[in-house]
Design an enzyme around this catalytic site. Sequence first.
Site, PDB file in Angstrom:
ATOM      1  N   ASP A 113     -96.669 -12.871  16.892  1.00  7.95           N
ATOM      2  CA  ASP A 113     -95.847 -11.669  17.018  1.00  7.95           C
ATOM      3  C   ASP A 113     -96.715 -10.416  16.967  1.00  7.95           C
ATOM      4  OD1 ASP A 113     -93.502 -10.261  17.299  1.00  7.95           O
ATOM      5  OD2 ASP A 113     -93.032 -10.268  15.161  1.00  7.95           O
ATOM      6  N   ASN A 163     -97.623  -8.421  19.865  1.00  9.53           N
ATOM      7  CA  ASN A 163     -98.370  -8.045  21.071  1.00  9.53           C
ATOM      8  C   ASN A 163     -97.930  -6.681  21.617  1.00  9.53           C
ATOM      9  OD1 ASN A 163     -99.739 -10.468  20.996  1.00  9.53           O
ATOM     10  ND2 ASN A 163     -98.516 -11.441  22.588  1.00  9.53           N
ATOM     11  N   THR A 175     -86.232 -19.110  23.905  1.00 10.45           N
ATOM     12  CA  THR A 175     -85.071 -19.108  24.802  1.00 10.45           C
ATOM     13  C   THR A 175     -84.400 -17.741  24.819  1.00 10.45           C
ATOM     14  OG1 THR A 175     -83.815 -20.043  22.937  1.00 10.45           O
ATOM     15  CG2 THR A 175     -84.555 -21.577  24.636  1.00 10.45           C
ATOM     16  N   ASN A 199     -86.227 -14.883  24.763  1.00 11.62           N
ATOM     17  CA  ASN A 199     -87.140 -13.919  25.382  1.00 11.62           C
ATOM     18  C   ASN A 199     -86.771 -13.566  26.824  1.00 11.62           C
ATOM     19  OD1 ASN A 199     -90.158 -15.070  23.661  1.00 11.62           O
ATOM     20  ND2 ASN A 199     -88.704 -13.462  23.122  1.00 11.62           N
TER      21      ASN A 199
END
Length: 256
Positions: A27, A29, A73, A75
């Site tokens: 997590d 980015n 799922t 995203n």
Amino acid sequence: MVFNTKKTQIERLDPDNIPNHVAIIMDGNGRWAKRRHLPRIAGHKKGMDTVKTITIAASKLGVKVLTLYAFSTENWKRPTDEVNYLMSLPTTFFSNFVPDLIKNNVSVKVMGYVDQLPPATQKAVRDAVEQTKDCTGMVLNFALNYGSRAEITTAVKEIAQEVATGNLAATEINDQTIDQHLMTNFLGDLADPDVLIRSSGEERISNFLLWQIAYSELIFTDTYWPDFTAELFANLIIEYQGRHRRFGGLDPDKKE
């Protein structure tokens, strides 16, 4: 817990207490990129470089399975341009990294609803699985288009079908039955992570391996994923080694 040198970290690591299975929620980015006034995709690109670094580091430490939450799922709700970029990453990533994986005896596995991914993405991940299938060292397991609630729902449907067809009695359903119908079943005794790490300072599970992490140690770090290093990873393993896992029982030393 911070150490000044790689040597100090390695000396503090207990080689007999390396977690067999490490799971990571990668997590931060987007926030990493935003802080640098860069587009979010720049953070994802840098994050892929971090995957390479941590994969090699985990393999060298003796981790047997490294499961990375690459795309959930949920995203798909992100902006189309970002999703399209994320779907293109596996092609570039694996084309550059597979030789290093083979060199380090690391095999690639992918779990999730892969058949729902774009054809080029499906081909990239399946080619990587095929090209590394003879590697016998660490398993690099990508959770791609994966969501734990969907996984459990699918498992329940499969079990219900077995009951409906008379191949399984309802009274025979137990933990092992469910394990065998989850996407981690191919990992056998290594299916459940010993430790779950989440980067970026968020402290939630985000629909990741909800069944499998029932007794996992949870470690949250403020570091954004693109800033992760082999040294930080070693530090987090040292933190894990300081935990006392009782699996719902008593500490055998303290009896309390």
